[in-house]
Scaffold this motif. Structure first.
Motif, PDB file in Angstrom:
ATOM      1  N   TRP A 470       0.827  -1.211   0.000  1.00 50.10           N
ATOM      2  CA  TRP A 470       0.000   0.000   0.000  1.00 50.10           C
ATOM      3  C   TRP A 470       0.862   1.262   0.000  1.00 50.10           C
ATOM      4  CZ3 TRP A 470      -0.431   3.645   4.092  1.00 50.10           C
ATOM      5  CH2 TRP A 470      -1.322   4.680   3.807  1.00 50.10           C
ATOM      6  N   VAL A 471       1.919   1.280   0.802  1.00 42.76           N
ATOM      7  CA  VAL A 471       2.760   2.475   0.889  1.00 42.76           C
ATOM      8  C   VAL A 471       3.417   2.778  -0.461  1.00 42.76           C
ATOM      9  CG1 VAL A 471       4.849   3.450   1.921  1.00 42.76           C
ATOM     10  CG2 VAL A 471       3.182   2.294   3.364  1.00 42.76           C
ATOM     11  N   LEU A 472       3.966   1.758  -1.113  1.00 46.99           N
ATOM     12  CA  LEU A 472       4.607   1.989  -2.408  1.00 46.99           C
ATOM     13  C   LEU A 472       3.581   2.405  -3.455  1.00 46.99           C
ATOM     14  CD1 LEU A 472       7.158  -0.964  -2.399  1.00 46.99           C
ATOM     15  CD2 LEU A 472       7.674   1.466  -2.155  1.00 46.99           C
ATOM     16  N   TRP A 473       2.393   1.818  -3.398  1.00 44.25           N
ATOM     17  CA  TRP A 473       1.327   2.269  -4.313  1.00 44.25           C
ATOM     18  C   TRP A 473       0.956   3.714  -4.027  1.00 44.25           C
ATOM     19  CZ3 TRP A 473      -3.504   3.947  -2.635  1.00 44.25           C
ATOM     20  CH2 TRP A 473      -4.424   4.244  -3.644  1.00 44.25           C
ATOM     21  N   ARG A 474       0.859   4.050  -2.753  1.00 41.43           N
ATOM     22  CA  ARG A 474       0.451   5.413  -2.381  1.00 41.43           C
ATOM     23  C   ARG A 474       1.455   6.448  -2.864  1.00 41.43           C
ATOM     24  NH1 ARG A 474      -0.429   9.640  -2.453  1.00 41.43           N
ATOM     25  NH2 ARG A 474      -1.357  11.091  -0.960  1.00 41.43           N
ATOM     26  N   LEU A 475       2.715   6.116  -2.805  1.00 39.75           N
ATOM     27  CA  LEU A 475       3.740   7.048  -3.249  1.00 39.75           C
ATOM     28  C   LEU A 475       3.717   7.250  -4.759  1.00 39.75           C
ATOM     29  CD1 LEU A 475       6.675   5.847  -0.996  1.00 39.75           C
ATOM     30  CD2 LEU A 475       5.465   8.023  -0.810  1.00 39.75           C
ATOM     31  N   ALA A 476       3.133   6.295  -5.476  1.00 41.95           N
ATOM     32  CA  ALA A 476       3.081   6.388  -6.935  1.00 41.95           C
ATOM     33  C   ALA A 476       1.833   7.088  -7.445  1.00 41.95           C
ATOM     34  CB  ALA A 476       3.162   4.984  -7.535  1.00 41.95           C
ATOM     35  N   VAL A 477       0.887   7.369  -6.559  1.00 43.14           N
ATOM     36  CA  VAL A 477      -0.391   7.943  -6.980  1.00 43.14           C
ATOM     37  C   VAL A 477      -0.362   9.454  -6.822  1.00 43.14           C
ATOM     38  CG1 VAL A 477      -2.875   8.019  -6.524  1.00 43.14           C
ATOM     39  CG2 VAL A 477      -1.644   5.861  -6.379  1.00 43.14           C
ATOM     40  N   GLY A 478      -0.703  10.148  -7.878  1.00 43.13           N
ATOM     41  CA  GLY A 478      -0.794  11.598  -7.791  1.00 43.13           C
ATOM     42  C   GLY A 478      -2.017  12.015  -6.987  1.00 43.13           C
ATOM     43  N   SER A 479      -1.903  13.137  -6.290  1.00 40.38           N
ATOM     44  CA  SER A 479      -3.046  13.625  -5.513  1.00 40.38           C
ATOM     45  C   SER A 479      -3.024  15.149  -5.489  1.00 40.38           C
ATOM     46  CB  SER A 479      -3.004  13.078  -4.087  1.00 40.38           C
ATOM     47  OG  SER A 479      -1.853  13.516  -3.410  1.00 40.38           O
ATOM     48  N   SER A 480      -4.192  15.719  -5.662  1.00 42.53           N
ATOM     49  CA  SER A 480      -4.321  17.166  -5.560  1.00 42.53           C
ATOM     50  C   SER A 480      -4.338  17.567  -4.095  1.00 42.53           C
ATOM     51  CB  SER A 480      -5.613  17.621  -6.244  1.00 42.53           C
ATOM     52  OG  SER A 480      -6.734  17.001  -5.637  1.00 42.53           O
ATOM     53  N   ARG A 481      -4.297  18.868  -3.834  1.00 45.13           N
ATOM     54  CA  ARG A 481      -4.246  19.346  -2.453  1.00 45.13           C
ATOM     55  C   ARG A 481      -5.493  18.942  -1.668  1.00 45.13           C
ATOM     56  NH1 ARG A 481      -1.330  23.199   0.289  1.00 45.13           N
ATOM     57  NH2 ARG A 481      -0.173  23.658  -1.610  1.00 45.13           N
ATOM     58  N   TRP A 482      -6.671  19.053  -2.295  1.00 47.83           N
ATOM     59  CA  TRP A 482      -7.887  18.725  -1.552  1.00 47.83           C
ATOM     60  C   TRP A 482      -7.969  17.237  -1.256  1.00 47.83           C
ATOM     61  CZ3 TRP A 482     -11.738  15.390  -3.037  1.00 47.83           C
ATOM     62  CH2 TRP A 482     -11.799  15.026  -4.379  1.00 47.83           C
ATOM     63  N   ARG A 483      -7.481  16.408  -2.188  1.00 43.57           N
ATOM     64  CA  ARG A 483      -7.456  14.974  -1.911  1.00 43.57           C
ATOM     65  C   ARG A 483      -6.502  14.663  -0.766  1.00 43.57           C
ATOM     66  NH1 ARG A 483      -9.645  11.546  -5.844  1.00 43.57           N
ATOM     67  NH2 ARG A 483     -10.185  12.532  -7.834  1.00 43.57           N
ATOM     68  N   TRP A 484      -5.355  15.345  -0.766  1.00 43.17           N
ATOM     69  CA  TRP A 484      -4.367  15.115   0.296  1.00 43.17           C
ATOM     70  C   TRP A 484      -4.957  15.462   1.656  1.00 43.17           C
ATOM     71  CZ3 TRP A 484      -1.781  17.632   4.173  1.00 43.17           C
ATOM     72  CH2 TRP A 484      -0.626  17.014   4.644  1.00 43.17           C
ATOM     73  N   TRP A 485      -5.612  16.613   1.774  1.00 43.57           N
ATOM     74  CA  TRP A 485      -6.185  17.016   3.058  1.00 43.57           C
ATOM     75  C   TRP A 485      -7.326  16.089   3.471  1.00 43.57           C
ATOM     76  CZ3 TRP A 485      -3.913  19.704   6.529  1.00 43.57           C
ATOM     77  CH2 TRP A 485      -2.994  20.705   6.177  1.00 43.57           C
ATOM     78  N   LEU A 486      -8.134  15.649   2.514  1.00 40.89           N
ATOM     79  CA  LEU A 486      -9.216  14.710   2.819  1.00 40.89           C
ATOM     80  C   LEU A 486      -8.641  13.387   3.302  1.00 40.89           C
ATOM     81  CD1 LEU A 486     -12.245  14.147   2.822  1.00 40.89           C
ATOM     82  CD2 LEU A 486     -12.053  13.451   0.416  1.00 40.89           C
ATOM     83  N   GLU A 487      -7.565  12.968   2.669  1.00 41.37           N
ATOM     84  CA  GLU A 487      -6.910  11.730   3.083  1.00 41.37           C
ATOM     85  C   GLU A 487      -6.355  11.851   4.502  1.00 41.37           C
ATOM     86  OE1 GLU A 487      -3.580   8.711   1.210  1.00 41.37           O
ATOM     87  OE2 GLU A 487      -3.201  10.873   1.164  1.00 41.37           O
ATOM     88  N   MET A 488      -5.702  12.968   4.807  1.00 45.15           N
ATOM     89  CA  MET A 488      -5.161  13.162   6.144  1.00 45.15           C
ATOM     90  C   MET A 488      -6.278  13.192   7.194  1.00 45.15           C
ATOM     91  SD  MET A 488      -1.875  13.202   5.990  1.00 45.15           S
ATOM     92  CE  MET A 488      -2.005  12.002   4.650  1.00 45.15           C
ATOM     93  N   ALA A 489      -7.387  13.831   6.867  1.00 41.38           N
ATOM     94  CA  ALA A 489      -8.528  13.860   7.790  1.00 41.38           C
ATOM     95  C   ALA A 489      -9.079  12.458   8.010  1.00 41.38           C
ATOM     96  CB  ALA A 489      -9.620  14.790   7.246  1.00 41.38           C
ATOM     97  N   TRP A 490      -9.130  11.673   6.943  1.00 41.44           N
ATOM     98  CA  TRP A 490      -9.609  10.296   7.052  1.00 41.44           C
ATOM     99  C   TRP A 490      -8.661   9.461   7.907  1.00 41.44           C
ATOM    100  CZ3 TRP A 490     -13.542   7.358   7.123  1.00 41.44           C
ATOM    101  CH2 TRP A 490     -13.475   5.989   6.870  1.00 41.44           C
ATOM    102  N   PHE A 491      -7.346   9.621   7.694  1.00 38.69           N
ATOM    103  CA  PHE A 491      -6.366   8.924   8.530  1.00 38.69           C
ATOM    104  C   PHE A 491      -6.587   9.261  10.005  1.00 38.69           C
ATOM    105  CE2 PHE A 491      -2.812   8.580   5.095  1.00 38.69           C
ATOM    106  CZ  PHE A 491      -3.535   7.584   4.480  1.00 38.69           C
TER     107      PHE A 491
END
Length: 521
Positions: A470-491
């Motif tokens: 999962w970590v290596l896949w995550r590093l390969a996936v592009g993400s916009s700023r809003w996706r990044w913040w949504l992901e951090m909130a979900w974490f």
């Protein structure tokens, strides 16, 4: 986002300290697997290097690291106001985990080339060194990662493949072709092979140019393997030199397996190798749950249906055409080649789904540990799904397929942040990866093989087995700023709920009255 890095790290460190304090104050004694790991670390702290608990089946890397950690803390002992043995106490050893969390989590918010981040640490460090063109350093860090978990040798192989291609690409008269030049629909395969022979190219297109999730990637795969094989035959010494750093680690590991009589340390009967192909299906659900902010997209269900059932579900352009067709006197018929491609893609989807159904029917493994321990979330997931009714495991197959499609689809999206360096970036002279911010066909192929081999031998379903992939896949996936913040909130939400259930929703077994059991991943 780089300017906010100190703020993010400060927040993560503060949150980690608070949670660590809460865990230690409410659960001061070793819990679950800590009952084995903490005493083993304490034996190393006492210099008892030859004592080993047979219930521990992984190597000694964690205990060596714990020993080094306590040595670094030893000068602080007079300031702690505790006896000398406190340096190797449960609280101190747990603080090493807290440091690991604080290191790894920021990596998920930034590219691997910006910073480093058991995996994640050493596997990520090896990946970072590989992307920096430091093969021997990457190999040594890979070897270190194997001391924590044996299956990390497969990620060593993953790094090896990437490095070999990058080195072959810088050979004189060899060209790394990083764009989709060949198309078997319009070109004969023999003529393509002849062109590769004459031009001496290694064909490695980015996934953004390969119709991976809605077409036929097999032709690109065949052309890539042919060009790579040809390049290896033309430059065997260079290929051997490139593979040597990682081959040294892999051969050493094989020697260990032979001498040990197997891959597992300690009690081998508790962890026998079992073919368990549905692990890949469970991984797709895991990724969807953890990273849904990265996977959602406009019209995703419609795109999925059209990509996989184009003969049945027309594309959006077809919808538009059907709405306006009444204004035209004549609509040109669909070409036979297009109709054949749609039919073939629909049939391929049905074949894949049928194969998945067969795998689920023949190879669903229910490990005794999974069904016996109600402290782990998988116990409840299986009890309330697959074990609830025999038909559910078959009904889940389309969900597995859809999740897998979304994961591959996300890899074909270029990163929206041009200022963020690609996780596939290698210095231009050494790059075997695509020029854009997506991953390449080589990366995906070697990644899938390494991940699949790392999980299908485990009969027990544990989410931690999925973390490296999962970590290596995550590093390969592009993400916009809003996706990044949504992901951090979900974490934060997931970790908050998990911590609350662990700390405040304990229960007792009738066989052990008064002893609190706690929910864990």
């Amino acid at each position: 986002m780089t300017s906010q890095l100190p703020l993010h790290i400060s927040f993560l460190v503060a949150a980690t300290l608070v949670l660590s304090y809460k865990f230690q104050s409410i659960v001061p004694q070793p819990y679950l697997d800590e009952v084995f790991h903490i005493p083993q670390a304490q034996r190393y702290c006492d210099g008892k290097w030859m004592e080993w608990d047979d219930k521990i089946t992984t190597p000694f890397g964690l205990y060596i690291l714990s020993y080094i950690y306590t040595l670094l803390l030893f000068p602080l002992r007079p300031f702690l106001g505790q006896p000398e043995t406190y340096i190797c106490s449960t609280a101190i050893l747990r603080s090493l985990n807290a440091i690991g969390v604080a290191i790894v989590l920021p990596v998920l918010g930034y590219r691997v080339s910006r910073k480093l981040g058991r995996i994640p640490c050493f596997v990520l460090a090896a990946y970072e060194r590989l992307l920096g063109g430091k093969a021997w350093e990457s190999a040594m860090l890979s070897a270190t990662s194997i001391l924590f978990r044996q299956t990390n040798v497969l990620w060593t192989s993953f790094f090896c493949v990437l490095h070999v291609v990058s080195q072959l690409a810088i050979e004189p008269n060899t060209q790394l072709l990083q764009e989709k030049k060949y198309d078997t629909r319009n070109q004969n395969l023999v003529s393509i092979f002849q062109d590769i022979w004459n031009s001496r190219v290694i064909y490695n297109p980015p996934l953004t140019q390969v119709n991976l999730v809605g077409g036929w990637p097999f032709s690109d795969l065949i052309i890539f393997l042919y060009s790579l094989s040809l390049s290896i035959l033309r430059s065997p010494l260079q290929a051997i030199a490139a593979v040597l750093p990682f081959l040294t680690v892999i051969v050493s590991f094989i020697a260990f397996v032979i001498l040990n009589g197997g891959i597992v340390l300690g009690d081998k009967s508790a962890h026998t190798a079992t073919l368990h192909l549905p692990q890949l299906f469970y991984f797709t659900l895991f990724v969807l749950f953890i990273s849904w902010p990265l996977l959602i997209a406009p019209c995703l269900p419609l795109r999925f249906l059209h990509a996989n059932f184009p003969l049945i579900i027309p594309s959006s352009s077809s919808y538009t055409h059907s709405k306006t067709s009444h204004t035209h006197a004549h609509t040109p018929p669909e070409s036979q080649s297009t109709l054949f491609a749609k039919t073939a893609r629909t049939i391929l989807t049905l074949v894949i789904l049928s194969t998945m159904l067969l795998i689920v029917h023949k190879n669903t493994v229910l490990h005794p540990y999974l069904l016996a321990d109600n402290r782990h979330y998988p116990f409840y997931l299986f009890r309330r799904t697959i074990l609830y009714h025999p038909a559910i495991k078959y009904l889940a197959v389309p969900i597995y397929y859809g999740c897998g499609w979304c994961i591959l689809d996300s890899l074909q999206r270029p990163s929206s942040s041009s200022s963020t360096q690609s996780p596939n970036h290698i210095p231009r002279a050494q790059s075997s990866l695509p020029k854009d911010s997506g991953v390449s066909l080589l990366w995906l192929l070697s990644y899938l093989i390494a991940f699949l081999l790392s999980v299908i031998g485990a009969g027990l379903v544990e989410f931690r087995y999925f973390v490296p992939g999962w970590v290596l896949w995550r590093l390969a996936v592009g993400s916009s700023r809003w996706r990044w913040w949504l992901e951090m909130a979900w974490f934060a939400a997931v970790n908050g709920v998990t911590a609350y259930l662990f700390l405040h929703r304990g229960f007792s077994w009738e066989s052990e009255p008064g002893k609190i059991q706690r929910f864990m991943w």
